[in-house]
Design a protein around this motif. Structure first.
Motif, PDB file in Angstrom:
ATOM      1  N   CYS A  46       0.870  -1.177   0.000  1.00  0.00           N
ATOM      2  CA  CYS A  46       0.000   0.000   0.000  1.00  0.00           C
ATOM      3  C   CYS A  46       0.905   1.225   0.000  1.00  0.00           C
ATOM      4  O   CYS A  46       1.614   1.477   0.986  1.00  0.00           O
ATOM      5  CB  CYS A  46      -0.900  -0.005   1.233  1.00  0.00           C
ATOM      6  SG  CYS A  46      -1.729   1.577   1.500  1.00  0.00           S
ATOM      7  N   PRO A  47       0.917   2.005  -1.097  1.00  0.00           N
ATOM      8  CA  PRO A  47       1.791   3.181  -1.150  1.00  0.00           C
ATOM      9  C   PRO A  47       1.529   4.170  -0.014  1.00  0.00           C
ATOM     10  O   PRO A  47       2.454   4.860   0.416  1.00  0.00           O
ATOM     11  CB  PRO A  47       1.467   3.804  -2.514  1.00  0.00           C
ATOM     12  CG  PRO A  47       0.953   2.670  -3.334  1.00  0.00           C
ATOM     13  CD  PRO A  47       0.220   1.771  -2.385  1.00  0.00           C
ATOM     14  N   ASN A 105      -3.734   1.427   7.737  1.00  0.00           N
ATOM     15  CA  ASN A 105      -2.909   1.419   6.520  1.00  0.00           C
ATOM     16  C   ASN A 105      -1.506   1.907   6.872  1.00  0.00           C
ATOM     17  O   ASN A 105      -1.071   2.990   6.489  1.00  0.00           O
ATOM     18  CB  ASN A 105      -3.499   2.363   5.458  1.00  0.00           C
ATOM     19  CG  ASN A 105      -4.894   1.993   5.036  1.00  0.00           C
ATOM     20  OD1 ASN A 105      -5.724   1.625   5.864  1.00  0.00           O
ATOM     21  ND2 ASN A 105      -5.192   2.081   3.759  1.00  0.00           N
ATOM     22  N   CYS A 112      -3.345   8.621  -0.032  1.00  0.00           N
ATOM     23  CA  CYS A 112      -3.600   7.469  -0.910  1.00  0.00           C
ATOM     24  C   CYS A 112      -3.751   8.000  -2.329  1.00  0.00           C
ATOM     25  O   CYS A 112      -4.632   8.834  -2.581  1.00  0.00           O
ATOM     26  CB  CYS A 112      -4.880   6.769  -0.448  1.00  0.00           C
ATOM     27  SG  CYS A 112      -5.629   5.773  -1.749  1.00  0.00           S
ATOM     28  N   CYS A 152      -6.872   1.138  -7.620  1.00  0.00           N
ATOM     29  CA  CYS A 152      -5.745   0.720  -6.779  1.00  0.00           C
ATOM     30  C   CYS A 152      -5.118  -0.492  -7.466  1.00  0.00           C
ATOM     31  O   CYS A 152      -5.642  -1.613  -7.374  1.00  0.00           O
ATOM     32  CB  CYS A 152      -6.204   0.353  -5.371  1.00  0.00           C
ATOM     33  SG  CYS A 152      -4.821  -0.213  -4.351  1.00  0.00           S
TER      34      CYS A 152
HETATM   35 FE1  SF4 Z   1      -3.458   1.823  -0.109  1.00  0.00          FE
HETATM   36 FE2  SF4 Z   1      -5.091   3.553  -1.319  1.00  0.00          FE
HETATM   37 FE3  SF4 Z   1      -4.780   1.128  -2.354  1.00  0.00          FE
HETATM   38 FE4  SF4 Z   1      -6.108   1.464  -0.038  1.00  0.00          FE
HETATM   39  S1  SF4 Z   1      -6.697   2.198  -2.033  1.00  0.00           S
HETATM   40  S2  SF4 Z   1      -4.553  -0.069  -0.487  1.00  0.00           S
HETATM   41  S3  SF4 Z   1      -4.955   3.164   0.865  1.00  0.00           S
HETATM   42  S4  SF4 Z   1      -3.189   2.712  -2.131  1.00  0.00           S
END
Ligand code: SF4
Ligand code: 13P
Length: 323
Positions: A100-101, A128, A186, A279
């Protein structure tokens, strides 16, 4: 189906989705496995999962179950949380490179320095986040229970909130309290901007705009309803509106359409060229990888022993404070 049949023909990856589902079903029984999937994964993975949910629902499901093996179709911090809650169980992920960035935007060394700037502050971190960051935190939260948790903290207690600045800003405005915010975000939710959102609202004047609190304030200020993935889903069921512009990851549209087939769901536009803000990490969980991870019992998720008890503590506090 025998074990040989379950593993036959996989090297070429030429199996149909129906065949993969059949084999996953056999393995699930054989391994006594529980498959958890986040709402942002692809529909075929959601279809084969035992439980589909948001971050909080999946953490709760990981906490209480009788399975021997947990297979987590989500992103790394989610499987890591499941492992922290189940140190004795095998926890697998279809693709352990699905990170997860947002979680990665908060390096522990820099976060330590940030904490040193506010030594009096209680540290609340979004789930997160990495296990290292959780180990530096007092309480974890998700977008479903953040308000409920912060309301339990005395007003005079300073708070550090990390890593999402948009969610932190939203909580700070809603709860009318100052917080020291880590400046992460995000990329999926931060991609929505006011001009394109307003254009979508003009094009669909009958639709309600619903938004996840990881979106920018310039988007949230126009929303008819703001909530976590689960709250958005519930709202689409209970609202009398017939159509919705959905400002979150469009994977949730699959469940929204399932629950309200007569309603219309419009993914909020990222920009003219990219109508969906996806995502890509969540989409790395394919049905084929899910099958392979169960067949090979790998990749297995582990947490360094030195971090385990410190990283588990804020998760337990979250679960206790939002029981
Ligand atoms: Fe991470 Fe955003 Fe993907 Fe959720 S939606 S996993 S916060 S990058
Ligand atoms: P929730 O599942 O808590 O709504 O969080 C959204 C998200 O971005 C998950 O990574």
């Amino acid at each position: 189906m025998t074990r040989d049949l379950v593993s036959a023909g996989t090297a070429k990856g030429n199996l149909s989705n129906e065949e993969l589902v059949a084999r996953i079903t056999v393995l699930k029984k054989e391994m006594n496995a529980l498959i958890l999937a986040h709402y942002y994964t692809v529909p075929e993975v959601q279809q084969v999962a035992d439980i589909v949910g948001d971050s909080l629902a999946l953490a709760r499901a990981a906490e209480k179950n009788c399975a021997d093996v947990i297979v987590f179709a989500g992103v790394y911090f989610m499987a890591e949380t499941a492992k922290l809650l189940n140190p004795g169980k095998l926890v697998l992920m279809p693709d352990s490179h699905a990170g997860c960035p947002l979680a990665d935007s908060c390096p522990p060394a820099e976060f330590r320095k940030f904490k040193e700037l506010h030594p009096e502050a209680l540290v609340i971190t979004y789930i997160n986040s990495t296990a290292e960051i959780k180990a530096l935190s007092d309480i974890t939260c998700t977008s479903s229970n953040a308000e409920q948790i912060i309301r339990q903290i005395p007003k005079e207690q300073p708070i550090i909130f990390a890593p999402d600045k948009n969610l932190g800003g939203y909580l700070s405005r809603t709860l009318k309290r100052e917080m020291f915010l880590w400046q992460g975000c995000c990329y999926v939710h931060d991609a929505f901007t006011e001009p394109y959102i307003l254009q979508a609202c003009r094009e669909h004047p009958e639709a309600e705009l619903i938004a996840h609190p990881e979106c920018r304030e310039e988007v949230l200020r126009h929303a008819d309803f703001i909530g976590s993935t689960q709250a958005l889903l519930q709202h689409t069921v209970s609202s009398s509106a017939e159509s919705f512009i959905v400002a979150t990851e469009p994977g949730i549209l699959y469940e929204m359409k399932k629950r309200s087939p007569q309603k219309t769901f419009i993914p909020a536009p990222k920009d003219r060229e990219n109508p969906h803000s996806l995502c890509t990490q969540m989409k790395q969980n394919t049905l084929l990888k899910l099958y392979h991870c169960m067949l090979n019992r790998s990749p297995e998720i582990t947490v360094p022993e030195a971090l385990q008890s410190a990283a588990l503590k804020p998760i337990r506090r979250m679960l206790d404070m939002s029981a």
